[in-house]
Design a protein around this motif. Structure first.
Motif, PDB file in Angstrom:
ATOM      1  N   ALA A   1       0.827  -1.217   0.000  1.00 35.06           N
ATOM      2  CA  ALA A   1       0.000   0.000   0.000  1.00 35.06           C
ATOM      3  C   ALA A   1       0.858   1.262   0.000  1.00 35.06           C
ATOM      4  O   ALA A   1       0.422   2.324  -0.450  1.00 35.06           O
ATOM      5  N   ASP A   2       2.100   1.146   0.501  1.00 37.32           N
ATOM      6  CA  ASP A   2       3.021   2.282   0.519  1.00 37.32           C
ATOM      7  C   ASP A   2       3.697   2.386  -0.847  1.00 37.32           C
ATOM      8  O   ASP A   2       4.735   1.770  -1.099  1.00 37.32           O
ATOM      9  N   LYS A   3       3.125   3.148  -1.741  1.00 38.27           N
ATOM     10  CA  LYS A   3       3.630   3.247  -3.101  1.00 38.27           C
ATOM     11  C   LYS A   3       4.998   3.927  -3.177  1.00 38.27           C
ATOM     12  O   LYS A   3       5.691   3.836  -4.194  1.00 38.27           O
ATOM     13  N   GLU A   4       5.378   4.633  -2.128  1.00 38.34           N
ATOM     14  CA  GLU A   4       6.687   5.294  -2.103  1.00 38.34           C
ATOM     15  C   GLU A   4       7.814   4.339  -1.728  1.00 38.34           C
ATOM     16  O   GLU A   4       8.977   4.702  -1.761  1.00 38.34           O
ATOM     17  N   LYS A   5       7.436   3.118  -1.304  1.00 44.17           N
ATOM     18  CA  LYS A   5       8.426   2.111  -0.893  1.00 44.17           C
ATOM     19  C   LYS A   5       9.391   2.675   0.160  1.00 44.17           C
ATOM     20  O   LYS A   5      10.604   2.473   0.096  1.00 44.17           O
ATOM     21  N   SER A   6       8.830   3.360   1.123  1.00 40.13           N
ATOM     22  CA  SER A   6       9.657   4.032   2.126  1.00 40.13           C
ATOM     23  C   SER A   6      10.427   3.053   3.013  1.00 40.13           C
ATOM     24  O   SER A   6      11.445   3.425   3.612  1.00 40.13           O
ATOM     25  N   GLU A   7       9.938   1.818   3.129  1.00 40.04           N
ATOM     26  CA  GLU A   7      10.635   0.834   3.955  1.00 40.04           C
ATOM     27  C   GLU A   7      11.582  -0.055   3.151  1.00 40.04           C
ATOM     28  O   GLU A   7      12.222  -0.943   3.705  1.00 40.04           O
TER      29      GLU A   7
END
Length: 247
Positions: free
Chosen positions: A183-189
């Protein structure tokens, strides 16, 4: 410098003795190598029935092997497209490479794949897994170990491929964790993979050396130290025997 007749007569005997000793040493090396070969694990093992079931069953998941990984990852990519096809690849293992601690991650990934399989393909990534117990050379090509998740944006061959990697907690990872990651499209992890072992963009891949280097790395992980020392000793003896006739 004087050379006596007895010395000249002794040279053929010395050569015969050296040759006999070399052949004896060669036979001994062959015996050790034959014995060692029986312990060498398969570098490209796959259960065809399990792989077929994973792909056609409810998970719709591909199994990556040394033979099929590039073809599999490129398969859904349309020629000339500029819109990448996303893949999620779980790098996992069993007792040897993951010390029996990947069960939690495997279960979460399988459940996530089942959930994704019920949604339109355009809304979810393609799913695949790579087992380092079965595919040690391919894991070396990727330069990654269990338990890791790779998110790969595949474009047609010749384009740079972006890969984001993340280590997964082997005791706490759940299906919801993976759904949240997607769901985190920014791939922050995730962390962008940029090392020289990158299977598409890296220096080794660009120069066609990935497979050779992967085999070398695998070789040193499975070959006992005594075998390497024996090979070095055999090579040095061989070189000395080749130089003797001209000395």
């Amino acid at each position: 410098m004087r050379v006596s007749v007895s010395t000249l007569l002794a040279l053929p005997l010395f050569a015969v003795s050296a040759q006999a000793q070399f052949e004896q040493y060669q036979d001994q090396l062959q015996t050790y190598l034959n014995k060692f070969a029986s312990y060498i694990p398969n570098t490209n093992r796959v259960d065809a029935a399990d792989a077929a079931e994973a792909k056609t069953g409810e998970k719709k998941m591909s199994v990556l092997t040394l033979d099929n990984w590039q073809q599999t990852l490129y398969e859904p990519v349309a020629p000339g497209t500029t819109q990448p096809e996303e893949w999620w690849v779980l790098i996992t293992g069993r007792n040897k490479t993951c010390f029996g601690r990947c069960d939690q991650v495997n279960a979460a990934f399988n459940e996530t794949a089942i959930k994704f399989a019920t949604l339109p393909e355009s809304e979810v990534p393609h799913m695949a897994y790579l087992n380092c117990d079965d595919q040690p050379v391919l894991c070396n090509i990727f330069s990654v170990g269990p338990a890791s998740l790779w998110a790969m944006d595949m474009l047609p061959p010749g384009n740079e491929i972006n890969i984001w990697g993340k280590r997964l907690n082997t005791t706490t990872t759940t299906t919801q964790d993976l759904l949240d990651l997607y769901a985190d499209k920014e791939k922050s992890e995730f962390k962008l993979v940029t090392h020289v072992f990158h299977p598409f963009n890296g220096w080794f891949a660009q120069n066609g050396l990935s497979v050779a280097v992967a085999y070398v790395l695998w070789f040193f992980t499975v070959v006992p130290n005594w075998t390497i020392m024996l090979l070095v000793s055999f090579a040095s003896r061989s070189m000395m025997n080749r130089r003797m006739p001209g000395q």
